[in-house]
Design an enzyme around this catalytic site. Structure first.
Site, mmCIF file in Angstrom:
data_model
loop_
_atom_site.group_PDB
_atom_site.id
_atom_site.type_symbol
_atom_site.label_atom_id
_atom_site.label_comp_id
_atom_site.label_asym_id
_atom_site.label_seq_id
_atom_site.Cartn_x
_atom_site.Cartn_y
_atom_site.Cartn_z
ATOM 1 N N HIS A 1 -0.508 -10.181 -4.508
ATOM 2 C CA HIS A 1 0.368 -9.787 -5.616
ATOM 3 C C HIS A 1 0.708 -10.998 -6.463
ATOM 4 C CE1 HIS A 1 2.940 -10.873 -2.189
ATOM 5 N NE2 HIS A 1 3.809 -11.320 -3.077
ATOM 6 N N THR B 1 5.398 -13.464 1.672
ATOM 7 C CA THR B 1 6.065 -12.674 2.715
ATOM 8 C C THR B 1 5.440 -11.293 2.893
ATOM 9 O OG1 THR B 1 7.723 -11.855 1.143
ATOM 10 C CG2 THR B 1 8.293 -13.842 2.389
ATOM 11 N N HIS C 1 3.688 -12.397 -9.214
ATOM 12 C CA HIS C 1 5.037 -12.226 -9.755
ATOM 13 C C HIS C 1 4.983 -12.505 -11.256
ATOM 14 C CE1 HIS C 1 7.019 -12.470 -5.700
ATOM 15 N NE2 HIS C 1 5.918 -13.142 -5.432
ATOM 16 N N HIS D 1 -0.164 -8.416 1.007
ATOM 17 C CA HIS D 1 -1.010 -7.662 0.079
ATOM 18 C C HIS D 1 -0.970 -8.480 -1.200
ATOM 19 C CE1 HIS D 1 -2.320 -3.543 -1.708
ATOM 20 N NE2 HIS D 1 -2.313 -4.412 -2.721
ATOM 21 N N GLY E 1 4.889 -19.426 0.535
ATOM 22 C CA GLY E 1 6.044 -18.528 0.463
ATOM 23 C C GLY E 1 5.686 -17.057 0.417
ATOM 24 N N HIS F 1 -6.388 -2.957 -1.133
ATOM 25 C CA HIS F 1 -5.698 -3.885 -0.241
ATOM 26 C C HIS F 1 -6.521 -5.156 -0.058
ATOM 27 C CE1 HIS F 1 -3.010 -5.253 2.969
ATOM 28 N NE2 HIS F 1 -4.123 -5.771 3.469
ATOM 29 N N CYS G 1 0.854 -1.202 0.000
ATOM 30 C CA CYS G 1 0.000 0.000 0.000
ATOM 31 C C CYS G 1 0.881 1.240 0.000
ATOM 32 C CB CYS G 1 -0.941 0.004 1.201
ATOM 33 S SG CYS G 1 -2.378 -1.080 1.014
HETATM 34 P P1 5GP Z 1 6.149 -12.898 -1.766
HETATM 35 O O1 5GP Z 1 7.349 -13.541 -1.152
HETATM 36 O O2 5GP Z 1 5.236 -12.333 -0.704
HETATM 37 O O3 5GP Z 1 5.416 -13.742 -2.749
HETATM 38 O O4 5GP Z 1 6.688 -11.684 -2.625
HETATM 39 C C1 5GP Z 1 7.054 -10.452 -2.083
HETATM 40 C C2 5GP Z 1 8.037 -9.847 -3.037
HETATM 41 O O5 5GP Z 1 8.186 -8.471 -2.719
HETATM 42 C C3 5GP Z 1 9.430 -10.473 -2.960
HETATM 43 O O6 5GP Z 1 9.789 -10.989 -4.243
HETATM 44 C C4 5GP Z 1 10.313 -9.332 -2.499
HETATM 45 O O7 5GP Z 1 11.595 -9.357 -3.093
HETATM 46 C C5 5GP Z 1 9.529 -8.112 -2.909
HETATM 47 N N1 5GP Z 1 9.778 -6.957 -2.061
HETATM 48 C C6 5GP Z 1 9.821 -6.936 -0.700
HETATM 49 N N2 5GP Z 1 10.035 -5.683 -0.264
HETATM 50 C C7 5GP Z 1 10.131 -4.904 -1.368
HETATM 51 C C8 5GP Z 1 10.358 -3.498 -1.549
HETATM 52 O O8 5GP Z 1 10.503 -2.720 -0.613
HETATM 53 N N3 5GP Z 1 10.397 -3.041 -2.836
HETATM 54 C C9 5GP Z 1 10.225 -3.893 -3.898
HETATM 55 N N4 5GP Z 1 10.288 -3.336 -5.118
HETATM 56 N N5 5GP Z 1 10.001 -5.210 -3.766
HETATM 57 C C10 5GP Z 1 9.954 -5.708 -2.516
HETATM 58 ZN ZN ZN Z 2 -1.819 -3.283 1.232
#
Ligand code: 5GP
Ligand code: ZN
Length: 113
Positions: free
Chosen positions: A99, A94, A101, A97, A92, A45, A6
């Site tokens: 999202h 982290t 990839h 919110h 996985g 969100h 957010c």
């Molecule tokens: P998840 O692990 O939740 O599927 O993906 C979260 C993604 O957000 C990860 O690939 C991580 O590298 C990315 N990420 C975490 N913090 C930041 C940030 O502050 N800026 C950007 N651009 N990406 C972030």
């Molecule tokens: Zn959010």
């Protein structure tokens, strides 16, 4: 709300924007796992895939529309790419919110993880 994505959407935390429309924001991942690694998020969100419902599920379509546009614009639509969502601890996830990839630019292994 103390949510990293957010804050990125609001511009409180800087990001490299790749695409934006009324519903969706996309930016480069800070820790890329492929030559192209874009994170696509709904501006609303939603914590995770568990909370996708009849009211908000159109946003998932908007996210895939954005992915197709980005793939076309960045020139890897024909070569191929992966769009993936991580949900919950075992998935996985982290950042809580929703999202997706968008990964491209190399041959992506399967199965992942
Ligand atoms: P998840 O692990 O939740 O599927 O993906 C979260 C993604 O957000 C990860 O690939 C991580 O590298 C990315 N990420 C975490 N913090 C930041 C940030 O502050 N800026 C950007 N651009 N990406 C972030
Ligand atoms: Zn959010």
């Amino acid at each position: 709300m103390d949510c990293l994505f957010c804050k990125i959407i609001n511009g409180e935390i800087p990001s490299t924007k790749v695409y934006e429309d009324e519903f969706v924001y996309a930016f480069n991942d800070i820790e890329p796992q492929a030559p192209v690694h874009v994170v696509i998020v709904p501006k609303e969100h939603i914590c995770c895939a568990n909370k996708i419902n009849a009211e908000n599920s159109f946003l998932v379509g908007k996210i895939f529309e954005a992915a197709a546009k980005i793939a076309e614009d960045m020139g890897f639509a024909d070569k191929g790419y992966r769009v993936v969502n991580n949900c919950g601890e075992d998935g996985g996830q982290t950042v809580l919110h929703l999202h997706f990839h968008l990964l491209a630019g190399r041959n992506l292994g399967w199965p992942p993880g």
